[in-house]
Design a protein around this motif. Structure first.
Motif, PDB file in Angstrom:
ATOM      1  N   ILE B  64      26.379  12.419  52.377  1.00 51.74           N
ATOM      2  CA  ILE B  64      26.932  11.848  51.160  1.00 51.74           C
ATOM      3  C   ILE B  64      27.837  12.872  50.491  1.00 51.74           C
ATOM      4  CG2 ILE B  64      25.037  12.620  49.667  1.00 51.74           C
ATOM      5  CD1 ILE B  64      25.235   9.835  48.291  1.00 51.74           C
ATOM      6  N   SER B  65      28.935  12.390  49.909  1.00 52.34           N
ATOM      7  CA  SER B  65      29.861  13.303  49.234  1.00 52.34           C
ATOM      8  C   SER B  65      29.467  13.445  47.773  1.00 52.34           C
ATOM      9  CB  SER B  65      31.282  12.777  49.318  1.00 52.34           C
ATOM     10  OG  SER B  65      31.440  11.661  48.470  1.00 52.34           O
ATOM     11  N   SER B  66      29.943  14.488  47.135  1.00 55.04           N
ATOM     12  CA  SER B  66      29.605  14.718  45.732  1.00 55.04           C
ATOM     13  C   SER B  66      30.082  13.549  44.870  1.00 55.04           C
ATOM     14  CB  SER B  66      30.227  16.015  45.229  1.00 55.04           C
ATOM     15  OG  SER B  66      31.632  15.956  45.275  1.00 55.04           O
ATOM     16  N   GLU B  67      31.216  12.982  45.252  1.00 52.29           N
ATOM     17  CA  GLU B  67      31.764  11.864  44.495  1.00 52.29           C
ATOM     18  C   GLU B  67      30.829  10.652  44.529  1.00 52.29           C
ATOM     19  OE1 GLU B  67      34.684  11.422  41.901  1.00 52.29           O
ATOM     20  OE2 GLU B  67      35.028  12.901  43.487  1.00 52.29           O
ATOM     21  N   GLU B  68      30.348  10.331  45.718  1.00 54.61           N
ATOM     22  CA  GLU B  68      29.439   9.181  45.860  1.00 54.61           C
ATOM     23  C   GLU B  68      28.139   9.405  45.110  1.00 54.61           C
ATOM     24  OE1 GLU B  68      29.648   7.309  50.193  1.00 54.61           O
ATOM     25  OE2 GLU B  68      29.776   9.493  50.307  1.00 54.61           O
ATOM     26  N   LEU B  69      27.543  10.579  45.348  1.00 56.35           N
ATOM     27  CA  LEU B  69      26.256  10.868  44.723  1.00 56.35           C
ATOM     28  C   LEU B  69      26.392  10.878  43.206  1.00 56.35           C
ATOM     29  CD1 LEU B  69      23.310  11.575  44.860  1.00 56.35           C
ATOM     30  CD2 LEU B  69      23.915  13.939  45.409  1.00 56.35           C
ATOM     31  N   GLY B  71      28.511   9.217  41.419  1.00 55.41           N
ATOM     32  CA  GLY B  71      28.612   7.837  40.965  1.00 55.41           C
ATOM     33  C   GLY B  71      27.255   7.176  40.864  1.00 55.41           C
ATOM     34  N   ALA B  72      26.441   7.374  41.884  1.00 54.97           N
ATOM     35  CA  ALA B  72      25.122   6.744  41.915  1.00 54.97           C
ATOM     36  C   ALA B  72      24.186   7.325  40.859  1.00 54.97           C
ATOM     37  CB  ALA B  72      24.512   6.911  43.301  1.00 54.97           C
ATOM     38  N   ALA B  73      24.423   8.579  40.491  1.00 58.53           N
ATOM     39  CA  ALA B  73      23.535   9.223  39.525  1.00 58.53           C
ATOM     40  C   ALA B  73      24.067   9.124  38.100  1.00 58.53           C
ATOM     41  CB  ALA B  73      23.331  10.687  39.899  1.00 58.53           C
ATOM     42  N   GLY B  74      25.285   8.604  37.959  1.00 60.14           N
ATOM     43  CA  GLY B  74      25.846   8.424  36.624  1.00 60.14           C
ATOM     44  C   GLY B  74      26.345   9.700  35.974  1.00 60.14           C
ATOM     45  N   VAL B  75      26.816  10.651  36.759  1.00 61.34           N
ATOM     46  CA  VAL B  75      27.427  11.860  36.194  1.00 61.34           C
ATOM     47  C   VAL B  75      28.771  12.081  36.870  1.00 61.34           C
ATOM     48  CG1 VAL B  75      25.175  12.932  35.773  1.00 61.34           C
ATOM     49  CG2 VAL B  75      26.396  13.410  37.896  1.00 61.34           C
ATOM     50  N   ASN B  76      29.562  13.020  36.368  1.00 62.19           N
ATOM     51  CA  ASN B  76      30.820  13.270  37.060  1.00 62.19           C
ATOM     52  C   ASN B  76      30.614  14.294  38.174  1.00 62.19           C
ATOM     53  OD1 ASN B  76      31.486  15.984  36.304  1.00 62.19           O
ATOM     54  ND2 ASN B  76      32.047  15.223  34.293  1.00 62.19           N
ATOM     55  N   SER B  77      31.524  14.263  39.123  1.00 61.48           N
ATOM     56  CA  SER B  77      31.275  15.010  40.358  1.00 61.48           C
ATOM     57  C   SER B  77      31.319  16.516  40.155  1.00 61.48           C
ATOM     58  CB  SER B  77      32.280  14.593  41.432  1.00 61.48           C
ATOM     59  OG  SER B  77      33.583  14.963  41.055  1.00 61.48           O
ATOM     60  N   ALA B  78      32.090  16.976  39.197  1.00 59.32           N
ATOM     61  CA  ALA B  78      32.135  18.425  38.958  1.00 59.32           C
ATOM     62  C   ALA B  78      30.776  18.924  38.493  1.00 59.32           C
ATOM     63  CB  ALA B  78      33.189  18.752  37.896  1.00 59.32           C
ATOM     64  N   LYS B  79      30.182  18.176  37.579  1.00 62.37           N
ATOM     65  CA  LYS B  79      28.871  18.570  37.075  1.00 62.37           C
ATOM     66  C   LYS B  79      27.847  18.550  38.205  1.00 62.37           C
ATOM     67  CE  LYS B  79      27.635  16.816  33.067  1.00 62.37           C
ATOM     68  NZ  LYS B  79      26.999  15.919  32.055  1.00 62.37           N
ATOM     69  N   LEU B  80      27.932  17.507  39.004  1.00 62.05           N
ATOM     70  CA  LEU B  80      27.000  17.406  40.113  1.00 62.05           C
ATOM     71  C   LEU B  80      27.125  18.613  41.044  1.00 62.05           C
ATOM     72  CD1 LEU B  80      25.553  14.759  42.082  1.00 62.05           C
ATOM     73  CD2 LEU B  80      27.102  16.156  43.419  1.00 62.05           C
ATOM     74  N   ARG B  81      28.333  18.984  41.380  1.00 58.70           N
ATOM     75  CA  ARG B  81      28.506  20.114  42.303  1.00 58.70           C
ATOM     76  C   ARG B  81      27.990  21.400  41.688  1.00 58.70           C
ATOM     77  NH1 ARG B  81      33.416  17.683  43.396  1.00 58.70           N
ATOM     78  NH2 ARG B  81      34.596  19.256  42.275  1.00 58.70           N
ATOM     79  N   LYS B  82      28.236  21.565  40.392  1.00 63.76           N
ATOM     80  CA  LYS B  82      27.714  22.766  39.740  1.00 63.76           C
ATOM     81  C   LYS B  82      26.191  22.758  39.742  1.00 63.76           C
ATOM     82  CE  LYS B  82      29.807  25.571  37.694  1.00 63.76           C
ATOM     83  NZ  LYS B  82      30.693  26.465  36.978  1.00 63.76           N
ATOM     84  N   ASP B  83      25.619  21.618  39.471  1.00 59.01           N
ATOM     85  CA  ASP B  83      24.155  21.528  39.489  1.00 59.01           C
ATOM     86  C   ASP B  83      23.616  21.893  40.875  1.00 59.01           C
ATOM     87  OD1 ASP B  83      24.088  20.744  36.859  1.00 59.01           O
ATOM     88  OD2 ASP B  83      23.851  18.605  37.285  1.00 59.01           O
ATOM     89  N   LEU B  84      24.247  21.340  41.902  1.00 58.86           N
ATOM     90  CA  LEU B  84      23.779  21.617  43.263  1.00 58.86           C
ATOM     91  C   LEU B  84      24.007  23.079  43.621  1.00 58.86           C
ATOM     92  CD1 LEU B  84      24.819  18.462  45.285  1.00 58.86           C
ATOM     93  CD2 LEU B  84      22.634  19.007  44.222  1.00 58.86           C
ATOM     94  N   SER B  85      25.019  23.686  43.011  1.00 56.61           N
ATOM     95  CA  SER B  85      25.275  25.088  43.334  1.00 56.61           C
ATOM     96  C   SER B  85      24.157  25.981  42.804  1.00 56.61           C
ATOM     97  CB  SER B  85      26.623  25.539  42.768  1.00 56.61           C
ATOM     98  OG  SER B  85      26.515  25.836  41.389  1.00 56.61           O
ATOM     99  N   THR B  92      28.871  20.780  53.281  1.00 56.60           N
ATOM    100  CA  THR B  92      29.868  21.115  54.285  1.00 56.60           C
ATOM    101  C   THR B  92      31.225  20.651  53.774  1.00 56.60           C
ATOM    102  OG1 THR B  92      28.217  20.684  55.984  1.00 56.60           O
ATOM    103  CG2 THR B  92      30.501  20.891  56.701  1.00 56.60           C
ATOM    104  N   ARG B  93      32.133  21.596  53.598  1.00 60.66           N
ATOM    105  CA  ARG B  93      33.438  21.252  53.045  1.00 60.66           C
ATOM    106  C   ARG B  93      34.153  20.287  53.967  1.00 60.66           C
ATOM    107  NH1 ARG B  93      35.240  26.309  49.619  1.00 60.66           N
ATOM    108  NH2 ARG B  93      33.176  27.188  49.306  1.00 60.66           N
ATOM    109  N   TYR B  97      27.320  16.395  51.822  1.00 59.46           N
ATOM    110  CA  TYR B  97      25.987  16.973  51.933  1.00 59.46           C
ATOM    111  C   TYR B  97      25.140  16.169  52.913  1.00 59.46           C
ATOM    112  CZ  TYR B  97      27.407  19.202  47.557  1.00 59.46           C
ATOM    113  OH  TYR B  97      28.089  19.907  46.615  1.00 59.46           O
ATOM    114  N   ASP B  98      24.310  16.872  53.645  1.00 53.54           N
ATOM    115  CA  ASP B  98      23.316  16.211  54.484  1.00 53.54           C
ATOM    116  C   ASP B  98      22.166  15.795  53.578  1.00 53.54           C
ATOM    117  OD1 ASP B  98      22.178  16.192  57.629  1.00 53.54           O
ATOM    118  OD2 ASP B  98      20.657  16.272  56.052  1.00 53.54           O
ATOM    119  N   VAL B  99      21.896  14.509  53.556  1.00 50.69           N
ATOM    120  CA  VAL B  99      20.929  13.970  52.607  1.00 50.69           C
ATOM    121  C   VAL B  99      19.558  14.629  52.739  1.00 50.69           C
ATOM    122  CG1 VAL B  99      19.681  11.903  51.883  1.00 50.69           C
ATOM    123  CG2 VAL B  99      22.108  11.757  52.411  1.00 50.69           C
TER     124      VAL B  99
END
Lengths: 261, 261
Positions: B64-69, B71-85, B92-93, B97-99
DNA sequence: TACCGCTTGTGAACGGATGCACAAAGTTGA
DNA sequence: TCAACTTTGTGCATCCGTTCACAAGCGGTA
């Protein structure tokens, strides 16, 4: 009070000055402008202050200082005073705040002068508990309608209110002027229920289902996710256990970072 | 990842660089240091991502890409990537992400690899609902004990578990290794129950009673106050009504402030 | 192998909230 | 009336979290 407008502000900006310049009492426009500026976090705390103050009032307390109130509410006094300043300047220097005055002003800001009828959708375990929960009506949120998809439940009174079938949601909500919808259904049903509430005109939703609801911009959703709360606690357990288990010598852990000095 | 140390840091600071410098796999010390740095708000969101990802995994989604995830979680993708970081760099660029990998790493960070037994105190409406709530055990939080002060309830099974008297709280909690206490009592009893839980060794508490609990520093408390949630919604209803009722002409309200352009 | 397009990971800028510290303003007591 | 004391209200500095924007990295393709 901080002025949030852009450039070109030659106007008077402090709340006190504004009040005395505009009118003896506060105008509706002032309330509106102030309400827009209150940060969400402060709104949540105001609700807590209100609860504490109500308790104080019942015990016959008439006056309270920021220090005392802050202690009872579990915040520091500076934050409390700043929060109250969003509401207006109703304290007396050297004395404190008049409990009743403060209560009424916070209620006004929080919109508790109107009645907010609540509809609970999903009369399972949680729905039952919510329908019977005394904390709602006592704080100005009468439960006015209950809904479930199970036809066997229709007409059965729960907490004194007969359950309606979910298909009647639009007409019943309109009739009873429901302004807040509570979703206590299984997760699979939550989005559909939400959509029906929205099309019934409900603009505020409290969601207990572990799902991210999609709603139009004008609808306000707050969610309570018990599993998420648990997991946050779990995180802290783990963090604490890690710290304790870690190679901590003389209070200094990895990388020379000092732990709890 | 932001370096939080003071001056004099000539060390390598990025998470990636640190990982490759230290060891091929991540050391326990790294996990510990990272966990300390994750903001509380991010922890709450990680729990949401975890839920969404689990759902995805069940549906057979493997990547799943940061954009998709997002969307499903109701946040923007930048925040999501920072959270995952905060969790680490497991994407994998060019791909995403591997689920399953992500699920296991978030579970590790949230401390969900251990079992967290839960005790519910106060078997009224809410306590019943919590004892029967399927969302806890399914997410790794088995309800291991129930307590109430009413002797008539003692021994009565609720949700498959017999209720204990509150006087037995210390021994039962120790025996069943309870790590999280849930307070679902009336407000008057909450502080006393809390004290007993703390002296029984419980360090994490989820409080449903509308009271500010006083606890030692080492105890973590989270509170769920339904009335406060309602009042926050009420505030938004009021704010919205004020805006609508206000002297809004051509989208311009008082003081020339533009409303929702 | 070399290029191209896509997505991650993260510095850096930004904005909002928190805490400090003090002037302003009120009370009390002599 | 005046001085000493108490407590509010708020400007200011700081900190934390969010958002932006882009370089780095990876898979696919010729």
């Amino acid at each position: 009070m901080v002025d949030r407008r852009g450039a070109g502000d030659e106007v008077v900006t402090t709340a006190a000055a504004k009040r005395s310049a505009d009118a003896p009492a506060e105008s509706a426009a002032d309330v509106r402008e102030r309400a827009r500026a209150i940060p969400e976090a402060a709104v949540a705390r105001l609700a807590v202050y209100l609860r504490v103050l109500s308790g104080m009032a019942e015990q016959g307390v008439t006056t309270i200082s920021s220090e005392e109130l802050a202690g009872a509410a579990g915040v520091n006094s500076a934050k409390l005073r700043k929060d109250l300043s969003y509401v207006g300047s109703y304290g007396t220097r050297g004395v404190g705040y008049d409990v009743e005055v403060l209560v009424s002003h916070i209620e006004r800001i929080l919109g508790l002068t109107r009645k907010h009828s609540v509809a609970v959708v999903g009369i399972g375990n949680l729905g039952h508990a919510l329908a019977n929960y005394g904390g709602f009506p006592s704080r100005g949120f009468p439960v006015a309608a209950l809904f479930d998809i199970d036809p066997d439940l229709t007409g059965v009174p729960v907490g004194g209110i007969p359950v309606n079938h979910i298909d009647d949601i639009t007409s019943v909500c309109a009739e009873r002027e429901v302004s807040i919808g509570v979703i206590a259904t299984p997760p699979q049903a939550a989005q559909a229920v939400c959509d029906r509430l929205v099309s019934a005109g409900v603009q505020c939703i409290l969601n207990f289902a572990p799902v991210v609801l999609q709603v139009p911009d004008y609808v306000e959703v707050r969610k309570v996710d018990l599993a998420v709360e648990m997991q946050i606690l779990s995180f802290h357990v783990a963090r604490r256990a890690d710290e304790a288990a870690g190679d901590v010598v003389n209070g200094v852990g990895v990388d020379g970072v000092v732990i709890r000095p």
